[in-house]
Motif scaffolding. Structure first.
Motif, PDB file in Angstrom:
ATOM      1  N   GLU A  12      26.859  22.096  34.531  1.00  0.00           N
ATOM      2  CA  GLU A  12      26.685  21.482  35.486  1.00  0.00           C
ATOM      3  C   GLU A  12      27.755  22.240  36.663  1.00  0.00           C
ATOM      4  O   GLU A  12      28.603  23.135  36.080  1.00  0.00           O
ATOM      5  N   ALA A  13      27.442  22.117  37.688  1.00  0.00           N
ATOM      6  CA  ALA A  13      28.356  22.551  38.982  1.00  0.00           C
ATOM      7  C   ALA A  13      29.777  22.268  38.596  1.00  0.00           C
ATOM      8  O   ALA A  13      29.981  20.936  38.254  1.00  0.00           O
ATOM      9  N   ARG A  14      30.714  22.828  38.942  1.00  0.00           N
ATOM     10  CA  ARG A  14      32.186  22.459  38.833  1.00  0.00           C
ATOM     11  C   ARG A  14      32.563  22.205  40.211  1.00  0.00           C
ATOM     12  O   ARG A  14      32.366  23.089  41.077  1.00  0.00           O
ATOM     13  N   ASP A  15      33.555  21.170  40.550  1.00  0.00           N
ATOM     14  CA  ASP A  15      34.139  20.940  41.639  1.00  0.00           C
ATOM     15  C   ASP A  15      34.910  21.949  42.098  1.00  0.00           C
ATOM     16  O   ASP A  15      35.280  22.012  43.299  1.00  0.00           O
ATOM     17  N   LYS A  59      28.617  31.420  43.581  1.00  0.00           N
ATOM     18  CA  LYS A  59      28.824  30.460  42.441  1.00  0.00           C
ATOM     19  C   LYS A  59      28.230  28.779  42.990  1.00  0.00           C
ATOM     20  O   LYS A  59      27.420  28.038  42.180  1.00  0.00           O
ATOM     21  N   THR A  60      27.966  28.615  44.314  1.00  0.00           N
ATOM     22  CA  THR A  60      27.573  27.686  45.114  1.00  0.00           C
ATOM     23  C   THR A  60      26.438  27.669  45.861  1.00  0.00           C
ATOM     24  O   THR A  60      25.721  26.552  46.027  1.00  0.00           O
ATOM     25  N   GLU A  85      33.281  24.284  44.362  1.00  0.00           N
ATOM     26  CA  GLU A  85      33.173  23.925  45.707  1.00  0.00           C
ATOM     27  C   GLU A  85      34.115  23.958  46.586  1.00  0.00           C
ATOM     28  O   GLU A  85      34.180  24.404  47.670  1.00  0.00           O
ATOM     29  N   VAL A  86      35.270  23.720  45.813  1.00  0.00           N
ATOM     30  CA  VAL A  86      36.592  23.899  46.763  1.00  0.00           C
ATOM     31  C   VAL A  86      36.710  25.458  46.969  1.00  0.00           C
ATOM     32  O   VAL A  86      37.082  25.505  48.276  1.00  0.00           O
ATOM     33  N   ALA A  87      36.464  26.456  46.168  1.00  0.00           N
ATOM     34  CA  ALA A  87      36.717  27.801  46.497  1.00  0.00           C
ATOM     35  C   ALA A  87      35.933  28.094  47.391  1.00  0.00           C
ATOM     36  O   ALA A  87      36.225  28.839  48.429  1.00  0.00           O
TER      37      ALA A  87
END
Length: 158
Positions: A137-140, A118-119, A143-145
């Motif tokens: 848009e990319a989701r925060d 995903k990132t 990024e955390v995952a």
């Protein structure tokens, strides 16, 4: 065994998973994830999506993730397929499947692959709702995952 590809054609999750089935007695677990296109997003109703990618680079990024998973967990098989092009609600977008002698390794590897994908893979989504188009848009939370996997650098126990 590793199969990694990007394709315009519809994907069949059951056929992809069948590739991971045991033929020699080494497989104790098969874990898979199939991502489907939803008919809604944070912005509202969605009636279609177009997935763009960077040909060549996308495949390299997917293959690099596969290699990382194989290095980190004792896998006997790995299938990673991502769709590109036009999709409709309910269409499978991505298939991640892994096999291993042990379930813990299979679960962790599958989760790592989808979180990292995903990132770290060059793919762009454009949703449509009627005549309105919008880039996703990319989701925060993605990024955390993905970040939690980057913190551990050693091979996980079986």
């Amino acid at each position: 065994m590793r199969q990694v590809r990007v394709q315009h054609e519809p994907l069949d999750p059951l056929a992809e998973q069948a590739v991971l089935n045991d033929t020699d007695g080494r497989v104790g677990a098969v874990v898979s994830f199939t991502g489907l296109m939803r008919e809604f997003s944070a912005e509202g109703a969605v009636d279609g999506m177009f997935l763009e990618h960077y040909p060549g680079m996308t495949e390299l990024a997917l293959d690099a993730l596969a290699a990382q998973a194989e290095q980190r967990w004792p896998l006997t098989g790995l299938v990673l397929v991502h769709r590109v092009g036009r999709l409709a609600p309910g269409d499978p977008i991505v298939f991640v499947g892994v096999s291993s002698a042990h379930r813990a390794a299979a679960f962790r590897a599958c989760e790592f692959l989808i979180d990292a994908l995903k990132t770290r893979v060059p793919l762009w989504k454009k949703e449509t709702s009627g005549a309105v188009e919008r880039w996703v848009e990319a989701r925060d939370s993605d990024e955390v995952a993905a970040r939690r996997w980057a913190e551990a650098t050693t091979r996980d126990p079986e």
